[in-house]
Design an enzyme around this catalytic site. Structure first.
Site, PDB file in Angstrom:
ATOM      1  N   MET A  30       0.857  -1.192   0.000  1.00  0.00           N
ATOM      2  CA  MET A  30       0.000   0.000   0.000  1.00  0.00           C
ATOM      3  C   MET A  30       0.898   1.249   0.000  1.00  0.00           C
ATOM      4  SD  MET A  30      -3.430  -0.966   2.029  1.00  0.00           S
ATOM      5  CE  MET A  30      -2.859  -0.712   3.675  1.00  0.00           C
ATOM      6  N   GLY A  31       2.137   1.082  -0.436  1.00  0.00           N
ATOM      7  CA  GLY A  31       3.047   2.234  -0.513  1.00  0.00           C
ATOM      8  C   GLY A  31       3.614   2.606   0.839  1.00  0.00           C
ATOM      9  N   HIS A  37       9.537  -3.484   3.490  1.00  0.00           N
ATOM     10  CA  HIS A  37       9.149  -3.725   2.091  1.00  0.00           C
ATOM     11  C   HIS A  37      10.396  -3.974   1.246  1.00  0.00           C
ATOM     12  CE1 HIS A  37       5.621  -1.045   3.242  1.00  0.00           C
ATOM     13  NE2 HIS A  37       5.024  -2.126   2.794  1.00  0.00           N
ATOM     14  N   GLY A 150       5.111 -10.102   4.407  1.00  0.00           N
ATOM     15  CA  GLY A 150       5.819 -10.032   5.690  1.00  0.00           C
ATOM     16  C   GLY A 150       5.046 -10.750   6.785  1.00  0.00           C
ATOM     17  N   ASP A 153       2.083  -9.033   9.811  1.00  0.00           N
ATOM     18  CA  ASP A 153       0.650  -9.328   9.867  1.00  0.00           C
ATOM     19  C   ASP A 153       0.506 -10.836   9.669  1.00  0.00           C
ATOM     20  OD1 ASP A 153      -2.062  -9.549   9.709  1.00  0.00           O
ATOM     21  OD2 ASP A 153      -2.336  -7.779   8.466  1.00  0.00           O
ATOM     22  N   SER A 189       4.547   1.184   7.868  1.00  0.00           N
ATOM     23  CA  SER A 189       4.280   2.476   7.233  1.00  0.00           C
ATOM     24  C   SER A 189       3.662   3.434   8.254  1.00  0.00           C
ATOM     25  CB  SER A 189       3.312   2.300   6.069  1.00  0.00           C
ATOM     26  OG  SER A 189       3.822   1.343   5.188  1.00  0.00           O
ATOM     27  N   ARG A 190       2.971   2.859   9.242  1.00  0.00           N
ATOM     28  CA  ARG A 190       2.308   3.699  10.243  1.00  0.00           C
ATOM     29  C   ARG A 190       3.305   4.360  11.190  1.00  0.00           C
ATOM     30  NH1 ARG A 190      -3.415   1.742  10.746  1.00  0.00           N
ATOM     31  NH2 ARG A 190      -3.576   0.253   9.055  1.00  0.00           N
TER      32      ARG A 190
HETATM   33  O1  PAF Z   1      -0.200  -5.823   3.875  1.00  0.00           O
HETATM   34  C1  PAF Z   1      -0.579  -4.912   3.099  1.00  0.00           C
HETATM   35  O2  PAF Z   1       0.127  -3.930   2.874  1.00  0.00           O
HETATM   36  C2  PAF Z   1      -1.944  -5.012   2.438  1.00  0.00           C
HETATM   37  O3  PAF Z   1      -2.851  -5.648   3.271  1.00  0.00           O
HETATM   38  C3  PAF Z   1      -1.899  -5.687   1.047  1.00  0.00           C
HETATM   39  C4  PAF Z   1      -1.447  -7.132   1.160  1.00  0.00           C
HETATM   40  C5  PAF Z   1      -0.962  -4.916   0.133  1.00  0.00           C
HETATM   41  C6  PAF Z   1      -3.301  -5.682   0.439  1.00  0.00           C
HETATM   42  O4  PAF Z   1      -3.784  -4.387   0.269  1.00  0.00           O
END
Ligand code: PAF
Length: 281
Positions: A30-31, A37, A150, A153, A189-190
Site C-alpha cells: 500500500m506504498g 518492504h 511479511g 501481519d 508504514s504507520r
Molecule cells: O499488507 C498490506 O500492505 C496489504 O494488506 C496488502 C497485502 C498490500 C493488500 O492491500
C-alpha cells in the site's frame, strides 16, 4: 523503471513477460515503503526474472474512514526507492481502475474457515474480506509465480495461504520475517505517523514481547497474555487492543504450551495502531 496506471497496460506487459518465459515475483503493497518492504522486494528481484510491485491503498480493507484518509501516500518517494533497488515495474492504479462502484459498496465474502474470528478479524470487521478481495484481483492481473508477504501481519499471511489453497492458484506464497528498527520496533508504514516521543514509547511493545518468552515456562498462555497486556498498558500513551497467544496454523487461542504458539498484539500508540508478534516455540 515503468509506472503503470491501467489494467490494460499491465496486461500487455504481463503478456510480453510470459511470452519470453520469464518468472514473475510480486510484492503487493500500500506504498509508504520502508526497510521491511525493501527486504521483500530485494528478495523478489533476486529470486525471479521480473519483479512487479503494486502500490495501492485499498479502500475496501479499511473499516475506519479516518484511517484510510490518513494512510501515508508518497508515490514519488516510493518510486525513487524502487528504482534504487532495481525494480523495473510498478503497478499503481487509482481505485476506479480496480473497482466498479458496486464493488466498493457491496461486501466481498470469503470463507476464512475460522481464521478471521480472532485478533484483527474481531477488531477490524471486514478488513480481511477487503484484503482477500484486492489480493485476488491483483494475483489475477499480475499472474505471479511467487508472491512475498511479511510476517508482521501473521494473520494476513495465514489467510493468504488459505486463499491460494481454496482458489487453487498456482502461486507460491513466500513468508518473510519481520524487519525491525535497531530499537526492536517492527517496521511499519504507520511508524511515519509517530512523534519521536511516541516512537520511544512504542519500543516497549517489542521489548515486552521479547521478554515474555522468558516467562513462558513459568506461566500458562492465559497468564502470560495478561502479564503482557498489563506491562504494555503500564506505559503511558500505549493501550493494548488485543494480545492473543494462538496456534500458528489454526490461529485459535492455545490453552497450553504443547502446540506451536505465537503471540499477536495490536496496540494504540496515541491514534496510531501498531501490530507485532512473537513466537514461543
Ligand atoms: O499488507 C498490506 O500492505 C496489504 O494488506 C496488502 C497485502 C498490500 C493488500 O492491500
Amino acid at each position: 523503471m515503468k509506472i503503470i496506471r491501467s489494467k490494460q497496460e499491465l496486461k500487455a506487459e504481463i503478456e510480453t513477460i510470459k511470452s519470453e518465459g520469464k518468472t514473475i515475483g510480486f510484492v503487493p503493497t500500500m506504498g509508504a515503503l520502508h526497510q521491511g518492504h525493501r527486504t521483500l522486494i530485494v528478495r523478489s528481484i533476486a529470486e525471479n526474472d521480473c519483479c512487479i510491485v503494486s502500490i495501492f491503498v485499498n479502500p475496501t480493507q479499511f473499516n475506519n474512514p479516518a484511517d484510510l484518509e490518513k494512510y501515508p501516500r508518497n508515490l514519488a518517494k516510493d518510486a525513487e526507492m524502487l528504482k534504487s533497488v532495481g525494480c523495473k515495474l510498478i503497478f499503481a492504479p487509482e481505485p476506479e481502475e480496480i473497482y466498479h462502484v458496486d464493488e466498493l459498496n457491496n461486501h466481498f465474502e470469503f470463507d476464512f474457515g475460522g481464521l478471521d474470528t480472532v485478533m484483527e478479524g474481531r477488531f477490524r470487521p471486514e478488513h480481511y474480506n477487503g484484503v482477500v478481495q484486492i489480493v485476488s484481483i491483483l494475483f489475477h492481473l499480475v499472474q505471479p509465480d511467487n508472491s512475498y508477504f511479511g510476517e508482521k501481519d501473521f494473520q494476513q499471511l495465514a489467510i493468504i495461504h488459505r486463499m491460494v489453497e481454496i482458489m487453487n492458484l498456482n502461486i507460491k506464497i513466500i513468508d518473510c520475517p519481520i524487519v525491525r528498527e535497531e530499537s526492536g520496533l517492527a517496521m511499519s508504514s504507520r511508524n511515519e505517523r509517530l512523534t519521536s516521543e511516541q516512537s520511544k514509547k512504542a519500543v516497549n511493545i517489542s521489548k515486552v514481547l521479547f521478554e515474555s518468552r522468558n516467562f513462558a515456562s513459568q506461566m500458562t498462555p492465559q497468564e502470560l497474555a495478561t502479564h503482557v497486556i498489563n506491562q504494555i498498558n503500564q506505559v503511558e500513551g500505549l493501550e493494548v487492543e488485543y494480545f492473543e497467544i494462538v496456534n500458528v496454523d489454526s490461529l485459535q487461542t492455545v490453552q497450553s504450551w504443547s502446540k506451536s504458539a505465537i503471540g499477536c498484539i495490536a496496540v494504540f500508540c496515541g491514534e496510531v495502531r501498531l501490530i507485532d508478534n512473537v513466537r514461543y516455540n
